[in-house]
Write a protein that holds these residues in place. Structure first.
Motif, mmCIF file in Angstrom:
data_model
loop_
_atom_site.group_PDB
_atom_site.id
_atom_site.type_symbol
_atom_site.label_atom_id
_atom_site.label_comp_id
_atom_site.label_asym_id
_atom_site.label_seq_id
_atom_site.Cartn_x
_atom_site.Cartn_y
_atom_site.Cartn_z
ATOM 1 N N UNK A 242 0.800 -1.230 0.000
ATOM 2 C CA UNK A 242 0.000 0.000 0.000
ATOM 3 C C UNK A 242 0.832 1.280 0.000
ATOM 4 N N UNK A 243 2.129 1.189 0.192
ATOM 5 C CA UNK A 243 2.986 2.384 0.279
ATOM 6 C C UNK A 243 3.301 2.886 -1.132
ATOM 7 N N UNK A 244 2.916 4.136 -1.427
ATOM 8 C CA UNK A 244 3.136 4.677 -2.778
ATOM 9 C C UNK A 244 4.609 4.951 -3.058
ATOM 10 N N UNK A 245 5.395 5.223 -2.043
ATOM 11 C CA UNK A 245 6.815 5.526 -2.265
ATOM 12 C C UNK A 245 7.577 4.225 -2.514
ATOM 13 N N UNK A 246 8.188 4.145 -3.653
ATOM 14 C CA UNK A 246 8.900 2.926 -4.029
ATOM 15 C C UNK A 246 10.317 2.968 -3.471
ATOM 16 N N UNK A 278 11.679 6.059 -9.495
ATOM 17 C CA UNK A 278 10.225 5.865 -9.501
ATOM 18 C C UNK A 278 9.581 6.706 -8.406
ATOM 19 N N UNK A 279 10.252 6.774 -7.263
ATOM 20 C CA UNK A 279 9.822 7.661 -6.176
ATOM 21 C C UNK A 279 8.407 7.421 -5.710
ATOM 22 N N UNK A 280 7.576 8.491 -5.780
ATOM 23 C CA UNK A 280 6.201 8.419 -5.284
ATOM 24 C C UNK A 280 5.208 7.977 -6.364
ATOM 25 N N UNK A 283 2.611 1.786 -7.267
ATOM 26 C CA UNK A 283 2.690 0.475 -7.912
ATOM 27 C C UNK A 283 2.519 0.560 -9.426
ATOM 28 N N UNK A 284 1.662 1.448 -9.890
ATOM 29 C CA UNK A 284 1.421 1.549 -11.332
ATOM 30 C C UNK A 284 2.695 1.965 -12.071
ATOM 31 N N UNK A 285 3.392 2.960 -11.529
ATOM 32 C CA UNK A 285 4.635 3.403 -12.163
ATOM 33 C C UNK A 285 5.698 2.320 -12.080
#
Length: 343
Positions: A242-246, A278-280, A283-285
């Motif tokens: 669930x964390x957007x930051x990769x 990729x940063x924030x 998952x899609x990015x």
């Protein structure tokens, strides 16, 4: 002080750089389906590297060992030819490598009988790799083939007098049984076999799209032969969090980190750098970067493999030539064994 397997492997790599012709490698795979990116980064790229360096390479298509953990060998001819196509597309050169099948080299398999006499049931029972393979077997009852699998591997390695075997750490117990068999045969009957060294791979463990080890049987692997669309579908289904930051943190975020590592390997870059870029993006990015990286990396391999798969006569000729070479060596080795045991 005992030298660690890792230190021993570093010393072996130094010796290979100086005198690659002093080494003969035996490696191989069971033909149970198409090879995938885990195989490529785990073993195939390393085999091609060692061959380019000048090491003599024997590659076994272990068709007899398909039956160790299954009741029937489905699609065997198709998988054997596909395996050869994967090898050649990944850079193994059949003009100098010997690519051969268990079932075509009877003298190799005859070595199992004297070798079985050199190890005890207790030693085979203690082998942790065999224990794990029995525990995860798909069979209702485990066959004797599974139990004697390490001895068959010893025959694979010693028939051609290989002195180097690239392995992962989990395969070291199998390798130690081969070394034990070689030493005991030499002590009992005279010096016939080298005691082969294990060359540990630095390859990272690649996770599949479900967050578990990439495996043909799990259906979580990206095959070298998969299309770009198939790759995109597999990556879209990949487990993340669930964390957007990769970030690249294998211990705490294994699924996300597995995808980052896959992209980094395909780009030949550091995974921390890939994650930071990729940063924030979430998952899609991440999945888009993985899909694009994998498809770009595999494009030339897939094109070469498609050409090879369309020429089945050529694939069969590669096997026929390899089988012939392997037979000549196996028959010579078996004759030495018989002579040593009869004296």
């Amino acid at each position: 002080m005992d030298i660690t397997p890792e230190d021993r492997s570093r010393l072996l790599e130094e010796r290979i750089a100086v005198d690659p012709g002093a080494f003969r490698i035996l490696t191989g795979d069971r033909p149970t389906g198409p090879l995938h990116l885990g195989h490529y980064f785990g073993t195939l790229a390393n085999r091609a590297r060692l061959q380019r360096a000048g090491v003599e390479l024997f590659v076994l298509v272990a068709d007899y060992q398909v039956l160790t953990d299954r009741d029937v060998a489905d699609h065997l001819s198709e998988y054997v030819e596909g395996l050869v196509a994967d090898y050649l597309a990944a850079g193994i050169d059949p003009s100098v490598a010997t690519i051969f099948r268990h079932s075509s080299v009877p003298a190799l398999n005859q070595l199992m009988l004297p070798f079985l006499s050199l190890v005890s049931i207790a030693e085979l029972s203690r082998n942790p790799t065999v224990k794990d393979e029995i525990a995860t077997s798909r069979q209702a009852a485990v066959s004797g083939l599974m139990f004697t699998y390490p001895v068959h591997q010893a025959a694979d390695i010693l028939f051609c007098k290989a002195n180097l075997v690239p392995v992962g750490r989990d395969q070291l117990p199998h390798q130690e049984i081969t070394r034990t068999i070689a030493r005991r045969f030499n002590e009992r009957y005279g010096s016939v076999f080298p005691v082969p060294d294990a060359l540990l791979s630095n390859a990272p463990l690649l996770l599949g799209t479900d967050g578990h080890k990439m495996s043909k049987s799990r259906g979580n692997a990206i095959a070298l032969s998969a299309t770009e669309d198939e790759t995109a579908r597999l990556v879209r289904r990949a487990v993340t969090d669930a964390d957007r930051t990769i970030t690249y943190a294998p211990e705490t975020r294994p699924e996300v980190s597995g995808l980052v590592l896959l992209a980094a390997l395909c780009q030949d870059r550091d995974p921390h750098t890939v994650a930071a870029e990729i940063g924030d993006g979430g998952a899609a990015a991440l999945k888009k970067v993985v899909t694009d990286s994998v498809n770009e990396f595999l494009r030339p391999i897939r094109a070469r493999r498609a050409e090879l798969a369309a020429d089945r006569a050529y694939l069969r000729s590669v096997l026929a030539e390899g089988d012939e070479r392997a037979n000549t060596i196996a028959e010579r080795t078996l004759a030495e064994v018989r002579e040593a045991m009869a004296s």
